[in-house]
Motif scaffolding. Structure first.
Motif, PDB file in Angstrom:
ATOM      1  N   ALA A 104       0.859  -1.209  -0.013  1.00 31.48           N
ATOM      2  CA  ALA A 104       0.059   0.033  -0.031  1.00 31.48           C
ATOM      3  C   ALA A 104       0.906   1.191   0.104  1.00 31.48           C
ATOM      4  CB  ALA A 104      -0.768  -0.136   1.337  1.00 31.48           C
ATOM      5  N   LEU A 149       0.080   3.601  -3.170  1.00 31.80           N
ATOM      6  CA  LEU A 149      -0.822   4.909  -3.155  1.00 31.80           C
ATOM      7  C   LEU A 149      -0.424   6.122  -3.629  1.00 31.80           C
ATOM      8  CD1 LEU A 149      -2.461   3.968   0.384  1.00 31.80           C
ATOM      9  CD2 LEU A 149      -3.656   3.894  -2.076  1.00 31.80           C
ATOM     10  N   PRO A 177      -7.204   5.205  -3.687  1.00 32.76           N
ATOM     11  CA  PRO A 177      -7.260   3.788  -2.844  1.00 32.76           C
ATOM     12  C   PRO A 177      -8.181   2.915  -3.516  1.00 32.76           C
ATOM     13  CG  PRO A 177      -7.168   5.624  -1.181  1.00 32.76           C
ATOM     14  CD  PRO A 177      -7.366   6.276  -2.608  1.00 32.76           C
ATOM     15  N   LEU A 221      -7.563  -0.519  -5.620  1.00 31.12           N
ATOM     16  CA  LEU A 221      -8.113  -1.703  -5.246  1.00 31.12           C
ATOM     17  C   LEU A 221      -8.978  -2.222  -6.253  1.00 31.12           C
ATOM     18  CD1 LEU A 221      -8.912  -0.859  -1.471  1.00 31.12           C
ATOM     19  CD2 LEU A 221      -7.212  -2.373  -2.303  1.00 31.12           C
ATOM     20  N   PHE A 268      -6.541   0.870   3.214  1.00 29.10           N
ATOM     21  CA  PHE A 268      -6.118   1.776   2.017  1.00 29.10           C
ATOM     22  C   PHE A 268      -6.208   3.446   2.230  1.00 29.10           C
ATOM     23  CE2 PHE A 268      -3.687  -0.717  -1.413  1.00 29.10           C
ATOM     24  CZ  PHE A 268      -3.516  -1.703  -0.496  1.00 29.10           C
ATOM     25  N   ASP A 317      -4.015   6.515   3.252  1.00 28.91           N
ATOM     26  CA  ASP A 317      -3.915   7.549   1.795  1.00 28.91           C
ATOM     27  C   ASP A 317      -4.229   8.955   2.758  1.00 28.91           C
ATOM     28  OD1 ASP A 317      -4.012   8.120  -1.086  1.00 28.91           O
ATOM     29  OD2 ASP A 317      -6.130   9.092  -0.395  1.00 28.91           O
ATOM     30  N   SER A 374       0.930   4.161   8.780  1.00 31.50           N
ATOM     31  CA  SER A 374       0.666   2.693   8.673  1.00 31.50           C
ATOM     32  C   SER A 374       0.883   1.963   9.796  1.00 31.50           C
ATOM     33  CB  SER A 374       1.529   1.979   7.528  1.00 31.50           C
ATOM     34  OG  SER A 374       2.879   2.166   7.733  1.00 31.50           O
ATOM     35  N   LEU A 409       0.767  -7.260  -4.918  1.00 32.13           N
ATOM     36  CA  LEU A 409      -0.546  -7.060  -4.073  1.00 32.13           C
ATOM     37  C   LEU A 409      -1.482  -7.974  -4.899  1.00 32.13           C
ATOM     38  CD1 LEU A 409      -1.421  -3.333  -3.861  1.00 32.13           C
ATOM     39  CD2 LEU A 409      -0.794  -4.777  -1.908  1.00 32.13           C
TER      40      LEU A 409
END
Length: 298
Positions: A25, A29, A34, A38, A85, A89, A94, A223
């Motif tokens: 991520a 990002l 996000p 995704l 996410f 963002d 994190s 991912l």
């Protein structure tokens, strides 16, 4: 005694793969919003899963089973990934997201008791609390490095809370209604539901612009194949074999492992408090895993 691939190798592989989601991520990002990121991730994941379904001649569930899988997909994929996410963002570090989502085993254990009627022994509750304490210790240094709670936008707390609720309820729901479904076809249905969820978010909240780069391509590739294919299939397999509260306890190891990865990739050093927290988390997970019912042998 459970076989070695269940008791050690598979859970270890899952923890490592899942921990890299936060790293992916962070790499991806900067180049896409996000829900847009995704949505692309879900659509790209459906391609290798479709090939696997054809090669392995996967069995498809009926309409009722598919409905349960849609719910699981919206919770485990849509709510969890979307929440994580978007929180990152919009400015939440994190490490703080990991700490909030790290509450998942406690929420899952409580939901498993209320919904599934699972028995959680006192030794397991002790392990769950130790795991939470260990996660807090691991992230204490990051929280002390200038991460002021007042500086975190309130909306990020909403997104992180959505992620926590989604993965917790999704784990219990999958254990209750989705354990008899073919892994490949079941995962595909979950991703189709999540793709619809992310498409709705991308077309209503975002510009859907992508800045193409090598870093974005590598992040997306990992991912898709490392997380959406490998880690999710392992998670569904673990939920099928073990008690929901035991599987959830593995998530306590994700923040310490993520901290180690951040050390090697971003030179974020671990102090004695973080190292002690990792040991406490490992001990807590051991109490939960060894203190409950044996997994089924299906």
């Amino acid at each position: 005694m459970p076989p070695i691939y269940y008791s050690f190798f598979v859970p270890t592989l899952f923890v490592w793969l899942w921990s890299t989601g936060f790293i992916g991520a962070k790499y991806g990002l900067p180049y896409a919003e996000p829900f847009t990121l995704l949505l692309m991730r879900m659509l790209l994941t459906l391609l290798p899963l479709a090939v696997l379904a054809l090669v392995m001649k996967s069995r498809w569930p009926g309409w009722r089973g598919a409905g349960h899988l849609v719910v699981t997909g919206l919770l485990v994929q849509g709510a969890y990934l979307g929440g994580v996410f978007y929180a990152i963002d919009q400015g939440m570090p994190s490490g703080v997201v990991s700490l909030i989502v790290g509450l998942q085993p406690l929420v899952t254990a409580l939901a498993a008791v209320l919904i599934l009627g699972e028995a959680v022994a006192g030794r397991q509750w002790l392990g769950l609390v130790m795991g939470l304490a260990g996660v807090a210790l691991v992230l204490l240094e990051k929280l002390g490095d200038g991460v002021d709670g007042a500086s975190v936008p309130p909306t990020t707390l909403v997104w992180a809370g959505l992620a926590l609720i989604g993965i917790s309820l999704g784990t219990v729901y999958q254990k209750r209604f989705g354990t008899g479904v073919d892994l490949i076809s079941g995962t595909m249905i979950q991703y189709l539901a999540a793709a619809a969820f992310f498409a709705l978010g991308a077309f209503t909240l975002e510009t859907r612009e992508i800045q193409w780069s090598l870093q974005f391509g590598l992040a997306m590739g990992w991912l898709v194949f490392g997380l959406s294919v490998s880690a999710i299939l392992i998670l569904m397999w673990l939920i099928r074999r073990g008690a929901a509260s035991q599987v959830a306890s593995l998530f306590y190891l994700v923040p310490p492992v993520t901290a180690l990865e951040a050390f090697f990739l971003f030179d974020e050093r671990l102090g004695p408090v973080a190292i002690a927290g990792g040991l406490v988390a490992v001990a807590g997970v051991a109490l939960v895993v060894t203190g409950g019912p044996r997994p089924s042998k299906c």
